[in-house]
Enzyme design. Structure first.
Site, PDB file in Angstrom:
ATOM      1  N   HIS A 193      53.811  16.434 -51.771  1.00  0.00           N
ATOM      2  CA  HIS A 193      54.854  17.253 -51.143  1.00  0.00           C
ATOM      3  C   HIS A 193      54.744  18.732 -51.505  1.00  0.00           C
ATOM      4  O   HIS A 193      55.707  19.486 -51.337  1.00  0.00           O
ATOM      5  CB  HIS A 193      56.256  16.742 -51.499  1.00  0.00           C
ATOM      6  CG  HIS A 193      56.462  15.285 -51.236  1.00  0.00           C
ATOM      7  ND1 HIS A 193      56.427  14.753 -49.967  1.00  0.00           N
ATOM      8  CD2 HIS A 193      56.671  14.238 -52.078  1.00  0.00           C
ATOM      9  CE1 HIS A 193      56.620  13.444 -50.030  1.00  0.00           C
ATOM     10  NE2 HIS A 193      56.759  13.112 -51.304  1.00  0.00           N
TER      11      HIS A 193
ATOM     12  N   GLU B 189      67.067  11.956 -47.238  1.00  0.00           N
ATOM     13  CA  GLU B 189      66.745  12.186 -45.827  1.00  0.00           C
ATOM     14  C   GLU B 189      65.890  11.051 -45.291  1.00  0.00           C
ATOM     15  O   GLU B 189      65.118  10.429 -46.039  1.00  0.00           O
ATOM     16  CB  GLU B 189      65.931  13.475 -45.654  1.00  0.00           C
ATOM     17  CG  GLU B 189      66.709  14.744 -45.752  1.00  0.00           C
ATOM     18  CD  GLU B 189      65.808  15.961 -45.606  1.00  0.00           C
ATOM     19  OE1 GLU B 189      66.364  17.050 -45.436  1.00  0.00           O
ATOM     20  OE2 GLU B 189      64.572  15.821 -45.685  1.00  0.00           O
TER      21      GLU B 189
ATOM     22  N   LYS C  85      70.093  22.802 -50.523  1.00  0.00           N
ATOM     23  CA  LYS C  85      69.738  22.079 -49.287  1.00  0.00           C
ATOM     24  C   LYS C  85      70.958  21.387 -48.699  1.00  0.00           C
ATOM     25  O   LYS C  85      71.116  21.325 -47.478  1.00  0.00           O
ATOM     26  CB  LYS C  85      68.633  21.071 -49.575  1.00  0.00           C
ATOM     27  CG  LYS C  85      67.328  21.678 -50.076  1.00  0.00           C
ATOM     28  CD  LYS C  85      66.293  20.606 -50.318  1.00  0.00           C
ATOM     29  CE  LYS C  85      65.009  21.169 -50.909  1.00  0.00           C
ATOM     30  NZ  LYS C  85      65.157  21.639 -52.293  1.00  0.00           N
TER      31      LYS C  85
ATOM     32  N   ARG D   5      64.276  32.998 -50.867  1.00  0.00           N
ATOM     33  CA  ARG D   5      63.370  33.770 -51.727  1.00  0.00           C
ATOM     34  C   ARG D   5      62.107  34.083 -50.937  1.00  0.00           C
ATOM     35  O   ARG D   5      61.945  33.658 -49.793  1.00  0.00           O
ATOM     36  CB  ARG D   5      62.997  32.942 -52.953  1.00  0.00           C
ATOM     37  CG  ARG D   5      62.387  31.576 -52.570  1.00  0.00           C
ATOM     38  CD  ARG D   5      61.831  30.839 -53.751  1.00  0.00           C
ATOM     39  NE  ARG D   5      61.515  29.458 -53.441  1.00  0.00           N
ATOM     40  CZ  ARG D   5      60.408  29.039 -52.873  1.00  0.00           C
ATOM     41  NH1 ARG D   5      59.496  29.916 -52.485  1.00  0.00           N
ATOM     42  NH2 ARG D   5      60.197  27.761 -52.648  1.00  0.00           N
TER      43      ARG D   5
END
Length: 665
Positions: free
Chosen positions: A235, A200, A116, A291
């Site tokens: 999440h 974030e 990420k 993926r």
């Protein structure tokens, strides 16, 4: 095309890949841990190789063992599925070094976008908007605290590698940050073999959407209509659909263009997914999942393609079968993930034996993806996913109705599941109207209201019928054992010289005692009296089917027998009953010592208390890890820790006592 492919995964995704490979004439090689020796994916593959003990670190995360299995089998390529090593650049590189084709992106592309942190640097260079945060190399708490204070709490700490919501924690203030970092890193390391983190800014009530793409080795990239994955718990996604409800044509176009641009900038090849958050018509890049996604079937349903086949063809050096202009969007598709977990206990995972598992019949508009069957064990070492239901219709309204009906037709007994919660989600007015966001799931009831008075009458009639069938079967078996099949004394028809026998029956159901008087009218019918109401009941019991007629009204149920009773299933909802034997000895009194018992087989990852310590209600006591999730155990009341009976890193059995706690101020 490849002659033989090894699938470096397990469960549902391994079975799904095997089906496509068989259709293409490609032989498949399964790998399995000790816990998966009898798993469905092992049975379906052409060959299977053991790769180690049950923990993922000793089997599915061991690159050396996977490559050795590929060498021994003569496989030419490896498909990683999703999860485990599917986004590990080292695995892709090691496959290439071993002369194997990795059915996924190259190691270089994965290093660019599979992390990420690396992906955010790349998209920042090409102008795709991202959320404020920190995604540098430093991993110390002070750096993260400074970054969090700079962007402002709340923030999200998340794993740099992998996906699927693993290693992700919402942090509301500075005090929560150190523990969140430790927990997220530990979970990420366990799931992906990489504990690095990033931070974030938290966006309140956005839509979580993603764009499926696939690219070949000739510079061609195609994208598919966006998927809405906003409905999540912890999440992790529960319900996904495509296309996203109420998006403007311009927003759909811009999302797909951004995804394609990211793929081209990274030199990406094979299947991948670009994830975004959308708020007030503005989108922000989140990550690239390098993926195949769990929810890829909804894309296949509306586009009429097989993405696994495309993965095979691209990896084998072929060009994409279709151009961007040929990618269509027909109708609407929804997927629901059925998981072994208890929504009422913060989605705590569940393991154990599947006593019964049945799905609605598949069709062109209904698809079932699973890796388990009745009689299989849900092990405590892996993801809690049991199955996925995928529906399609020309219009979203029709797809919603089909999903509601399909979930009603699923029967599952043996482990806790989220089936009732999924039914609540797809019946919620906000979902039905397409008003979705990432916090909608938190507003939906995690439990289903108890049965009303009329339903309890039907359930009691069903329980009595099930008890009668069981008693009759036992009497016949005993008579056969004694060689007295024709003796009138072994017939359970309640015949007496002075008339037929009446009896009192009682059952324990959902913490409540349900009782009635009953008596036989003839071999097929009986009367039942409960709460002052008398009914005439007849029943037909055949295997798992229970056809019931109460006062000339007929209904059908499913009946599953258990060692301590039976489960009546009505429209997919389970109602467990335990017959109370009046001749049985009274139950043993509970141990008065307050203790914490392991809810399932797990590993103790953190202990926060020591003997003699006073704690207040809600204080953290310890953390368990099972089924790729962390399970916190907190103090149920004020008290004193008398003894800690486990240690960090210890594997514990279900029901094992972990901590003894005395109640007190």
């Amino acid at each position: 095309m490849f002659r033989k492919v090894l699938i470096a995964n397990r469960g549902e995704i391994a079975c799904r890949i095997i089906r496509t490979a068989k259709r293409m004439g490609v032989k498949t090689v399964a790998v399995y841990s000790e816990a998966d020796r009898d798993a469905l994916h092992v049975r379906l593959a052409d060959e299977a190789f053991a790769i180690g003990a049950a923990p993922p670190s000793e089997s599915y995360l061991s690159i050396d063992r996977l490559l050795e299995a590929a060498r021994r089998s003569g496989a030419e390529a490896i498909h990683p599925g999703y999860g485990f090593l599917s986004e590990a650049a080292e695995f892709s590189a090691r496959c290439a070094e071993a002369g194997l084709v990795f059915i996924g992106p190259s190691a270089d592309a994965m290093r660019l976008v599979g992390s990420k942190s690396g992906a955010k640097k790349l998209v920042g260079q090409i102008g795709v908007p991202t959320l404020a945060g920190f995604h540098g190399d430093a991993q110390d708490a002070q750096t993260f605290l400074s970054a969090a204070e700079h962007v402002g709490f709340p923030v999200v700490v998340k794993a740099s590698a992998g996906g699927g919501g693993r290693g992700m924690r919402l942090v509301w203030n500075a005090d929560e940050l150190p523990l969140a970092m430790e927990s997220a890193s530990r979970e990420a390391l366990l799931a992906f073999g990489d504990g690095r983190l990033l931070i974030e800014k938290y966006l309140d009530r956005p839509r979580h959407v993603e764009v499926q793409l696939i690219a070949d080795g000739f510079g061609n990239v195609v994208t598919f209509p966006e998927r809405d994955c906003s409905l999540q718990r912890n999440h992790q996604k529960l319900v996904e659909e495509t296309p996203a409800p109420d998006f403007s044509p311009d927003l759909r176009r811009d999302l797909r263009m951004a995804a394609a641009e990211i793929a081209r900038a990274s030199g990406y090849a094979n299947a991948g997914t670009v994830e975004f958050l959308v708020k007030d018509g503005v989108f922000y890049f989140l990550e690239v999942n390098a993926r195949l996604q769990v929810e890829h079937p909804v894309t296949e349903m509306i586009a009429g393609v097989d993405l696994v086949e495309w993965q095979f063809r691209v990896a084998a050096g072929e060009a994409l079968p279709m151009t961007q202009d040929e990618i269509g969007m027909r109708g609407s598709s929804i997927e629901a993930r059925i998981c072994a977990e208890d929504p009422a206990e913060n989605f705590r995972p569940s393991s154990g034996l599947l006593l019964h598992l049945a799905f609605p019949p598949e069709s062109r508009s209904l698809r079932v993806e699973t890796g388990v069957r009745t009689g299989d064990e849900i092990p405590p070492y892996y993801d809690s996913l049991i199955a996925k239901l995928i529906v399609w219709d020309e219009a979203r309204e029709g797809a919603v109705r089909k999903m509601q009906r399909a979930l009603e037709e699923v029967a599952l007994v043996g482990v806790a599941s989220n089936l009732d919660f999924l039914r609540n989600i797809v019946s919620d007015p906000h979902f039905v109207c397409g008003q979705l966001d990432t916090r909608l799931v938190q507003t939906i009831a995690r439990t289903t209201p108890p049965a009303d008075k009329d339903m309890k009458r039907w359930l009691l009639a069903a329980a009595v019928s099930a008890w009668r069938a069981q008693a009759s079967q036992k009497a016949r078996a005993t008579a056969a054992e004694l060689g007295e099949q024709w003796s009138p004394w072994t017939t359970s028809d309640a015949w007496r010289l002075a008339g037929r026998h009446e009896m009192q029956l009682a059952f324990r159901h959902d913490g409540e005692l349900l009782s009635c008087r009953m008596g036989l009218l003839d071999p097929r019918r009986f009367w039942m009296e409960a709460s002052g109401r008398r009914s005439v009941v007849s029943a037909e019991v055949e295997e798992h089917r229970l056809a019931l007629c109460v006062d000339d009204e007929r209904r059908e149920f499913s009946l599953i027998r258990r060692p301590i009773g039976f489960v009546i299933i009505d429209k997919g909802r389970n109602f467990a009953f335990e017959w109370i034997d009046p001749l049985a000895p009274p139950p043993r009194t509970a141990d008065k010592e307050r203790s914490f018992l392991a809810p399932l087989p797990a590993r103790v990852t953190r202990i926060f208390v020591k003997g003699g310590e006073r704690v207040i209600k809600g204080a953290p006591i310890l953390l368990l890890e099972a089924m790729k999730m962390e399970i916190p155990m907190n103090a149920p009341h004020n008290g004193v820790i008398e003894r800690v009976l486990c240690s960090e890193g210890q594997s514990v059995r279900e029901g094992e006592r972990l901590v003894a706690m005395a109640e007190g101020a």
